[in-house]
Design a protein around this motif. Structure first.
Motif, PDB file in Angstrom:
ATOM      1  N   ALA A  42       0.824  -1.207   0.000  1.00 38.73           N
ATOM      2  CA  ALA A  42       0.000   0.000   0.000  1.00 38.73           C
ATOM      3  C   ALA A  42       0.861   1.261   0.000  1.00 38.73           C
ATOM      4  O   ALA A  42       0.571   2.231  -0.707  1.00 38.73           O
ATOM      5  CB  ALA A  42      -0.931  -0.009   1.211  1.00 38.73           C
ATOM      6  N   ALA A  43       1.928   1.258   0.788  1.00 44.86           N
ATOM      7  CA  ALA A  43       2.788   2.445   0.880  1.00 44.86           C
ATOM      8  C   ALA A  43       3.464   2.751  -0.440  1.00 44.86           C
ATOM      9  O   ALA A  43       3.566   3.915  -0.845  1.00 44.86           O
ATOM     10  CB  ALA A  43       3.840   2.238   1.967  1.00 44.86           C
ATOM     11  N   PHE A  44       3.938   1.724  -1.134  1.00 46.92           N
ATOM     12  CA  PHE A  44       4.618   1.947  -2.406  1.00 46.92           C
ATOM     13  C   PHE A  44       3.654   2.447  -3.480  1.00 46.92           C
ATOM     14  O   PHE A  44       4.075   3.105  -4.438  1.00 46.92           O
ATOM     15  CB  PHE A  44       5.321   0.676  -2.874  1.00 46.92           C
ATOM     16  CG  PHE A  44       6.522   0.306  -2.037  1.00 46.92           C
ATOM     17  CD1 PHE A  44       7.380   1.266  -1.545  1.00 46.92           C
ATOM     18  CD2 PHE A  44       6.789  -1.030  -1.736  1.00 46.92           C
ATOM     19  CE1 PHE A  44       8.481   0.931  -0.772  1.00 46.92           C
ATOM     20  CE2 PHE A  44       7.903  -1.375  -0.967  1.00 46.92           C
ATOM     21  CZ  PHE A  44       8.752  -0.396  -0.483  1.00 46.92           C
ATOM     22  N   LYS A  45       2.357   2.156  -3.331  1.00 52.23           N
ATOM     23  CA  LYS A  45       1.368   2.612  -4.302  1.00 52.23           C
ATOM     24  C   LYS A  45       0.793   3.977  -3.951  1.00 52.23           C
ATOM     25  O   LYS A  45       0.181   4.627  -4.806  1.00 52.23           O
ATOM     26  CB  LYS A  45       0.221   1.595  -4.396  1.00 52.23           C
ATOM     27  CG  LYS A  45       0.601   0.278  -5.034  1.00 52.23           C
ATOM     28  CD  LYS A  45      -0.588  -0.667  -5.072  1.00 52.23           C
ATOM     29  CE  LYS A  45      -0.228  -1.990  -5.727  1.00 52.23           C
ATOM     30  NZ  LYS A  45      -1.397  -2.933  -5.736  1.00 52.23           N
ATOM     31  N   ASP A  46       0.942   4.406  -2.711  1.00 52.83           N
ATOM     32  CA  ASP A  46       0.316   5.643  -2.232  1.00 52.83           C
ATOM     33  C   ASP A  46       1.156   6.857  -2.626  1.00 52.83           C
ATOM     34  O   ASP A  46       2.268   7.032  -2.123  1.00 52.83           O
ATOM     35  CB  ASP A  46       0.168   5.572  -0.712  1.00 52.83           C
ATOM     36  CG  ASP A  46      -0.645   6.735  -0.150  1.00 52.83           C
ATOM     37  OD1 ASP A  46      -0.897   7.705  -0.887  1.00 52.83           O
ATOM     38  OD2 ASP A  46      -1.017   6.666   1.040  1.00 52.83           O
ATOM     39  N   PRO A  47       0.664   7.726  -3.491  1.00 45.93           N
ATOM     40  CA  PRO A  47       1.460   8.888  -3.908  1.00 45.93           C
ATOM     41  C   PRO A  47       1.739   9.862  -2.773  1.00 45.93           C
ATOM     42  O   PRO A  47       2.651  10.688  -2.883  1.00 45.93           O
ATOM     43  CB  PRO A  47       0.584   9.536  -4.993  1.00 45.93           C
ATOM     44  CG  PRO A  47      -0.807   9.049  -4.718  1.00 45.93           C
ATOM     45  CD  PRO A  47      -0.651   7.679  -4.153  1.00 45.93           C
ATOM     46  N   ALA A  48       0.976   9.781  -1.682  1.00 39.45           N
ATOM     47  CA  ALA A  48       1.197  10.688  -0.549  1.00 39.45           C
ATOM     48  C   ALA A  48       2.386  10.266   0.305  1.00 39.45           C
ATOM     49  O   ALA A  48       2.910  11.061   1.088  1.00 39.45           O
ATOM     50  CB  ALA A  48      -0.060  10.757   0.320  1.00 39.45           C
ATOM     51  N   VAL A  49       2.815   9.017   0.173  1.00 37.69           N
ATOM     52  CA  VAL A  49       3.940   8.503   0.963  1.00 37.69           C
ATOM     53  C   VAL A  49       5.229   8.677   0.167  1.00 37.69           C
ATOM     54  O   VAL A  49       5.344   8.192  -0.956  1.00 37.69           O
ATOM     55  CB  VAL A  49       3.737   7.019   1.331  1.00 37.69           C
ATOM     56  CG1 VAL A  49       4.974   6.465   2.038  1.00 37.69           C
ATOM     57  CG2 VAL A  49       2.506   6.848   2.215  1.00 37.69           C
ATOM     58  N   GLY A  50       6.214   9.358   0.775  1.00 33.31           N
ATOM     59  CA  GLY A  50       7.481   9.565   0.094  1.00 33.31           C
ATOM     60  C   GLY A  50       8.585   8.644   0.552  1.00 33.31           C
ATOM     61  O   GLY A  50       9.504   8.328  -0.206  1.00 33.31           O
ATOM     62  N   GLY A  51       8.540   8.191   1.798  1.00 30.24           N
ATOM     63  CA  GLY A  51       9.567   7.313   2.338  1.00 30.24           C
ATOM     64  C   GLY A  51       9.050   6.609   3.575  1.00 30.24           C
ATOM     65  O   GLY A  51       8.051   7.025   4.178  1.00 30.24           O
TER      66      GLY A  51
END
Length: 257
Positions: A42-51
């Motif tokens: 989910a994190a790798f797909k979420d554009p709001a997550v940078g790192g």
């Protein structure tokens, strides 16, 4: 998304994933691995997550290993399936992720715990951290990529010594070997990880993802490392990040990626 064995918190563009099994020294069971798969995917797909910063709950352990109870009674097919599923659904997903992942190693990182840290792109350890691969004491070898990633990081001789003796090493020795990038006081562990991630977040996310792909390509197949670098370099041209980066350079200002 609700989790039972991990905690996920997002602040700004930073996501914190904490393995939350402190009483079990954050050992990896199949449920924890499944939740890590879901969280990282989910994190790798979420554009709001940078790192992402990955750590363990408490001060004693990052991850003290796999939950050995789950290994009891397994034969060849069962053991092979556990290793295959773990590598493909968690460890390789992290290593090949399109966003930087920093492991904040806050204590013991043993067996599957060290393998999890090694799958991350950068490792920072608290000064009290201890690392090792004790699998041979159980009649096993590392099964979550440990034989490969440890060798890539510290070299064949030291990797074989650590694996065959099952000895733990200190954070200071891990730093000397290149197994971790930094060693800090325990209170400075998360702030140091945040410092590095926040610096990366000022860089082009498209270029960061391309760099991860190029570096990983050379590790998987040295013959493809240079060709992948050339391909990824070419793809950068004409992207919005390239246009912004060059414009910022010409205008003597900081880029806004």
């Amino acid at each position: 998304m609700e989790f039972e064995h991990i905690k996920v918190e997002t602040i700004g563009r930073l996501q914190y994933i904490t393995i939350d099994r402190e009483k079990k020294l954050n050992a990896l069971n199949r449920f924890t691995l499944a939740e890590l798969h879901d969280a990282f995917t989910a994190a790798f797909k979420d554009p709001a997550v940078g790192g992402i910063i990955l750590t363990g709950k408490g001060t004693k352990a990052f991850v003290a290993g796999a939950d050995i109870v789950e290994f009891d009674g397994l034969g060849y097919e069962g053991g092979k399936e556990i290793a295959q599923r773990g590598q493909s659904t968690v460890f390789d997903i992290i290593a090949n992720g399109n966003k930087p992942v920093i492991a904040a190693v806050n204590g013991f990182a043993l067996g599957g715990g060290l393998e999890l840290a090694m799958a991350c792109h950068i490792r920072i350890a608290s000064e009290n951290a201890k690392m090792g691969l004790p699998e041979v004491t159980l009649g096993l070898i590392p099964g979550y990529g440990g034989t490969q990633r440890l060798t890539q990081l510290v070299g064949r001789g030291k990797a074989l010594e650590m694996i065959m003796t099952a000895d733990m090493i200190s954070a200071a020795e891990a730093l000397q070997l290149g197994l971790v990038n930094h060693v800090v006081f325990a209170d400075d562990l998360i702030p140091k990880a945040e410092e590095i991630i926040n610096k990366i977040l000022t860089r082009s996310p498209m270029a960061v993802a391309a760099a991860i792909r190029a570096v990983n390509a050379g590790l998987v197949d040295p013959g493809k490392g240079y060709s992948t670098e050339i391909e990824e370099f070419g793809k950068c041209f004409g992207t919005p990040d390239f246009i912004e980066g060059v414009s910022a350079f010409m205008e003597k200002r900081q880029p806004n990626f």
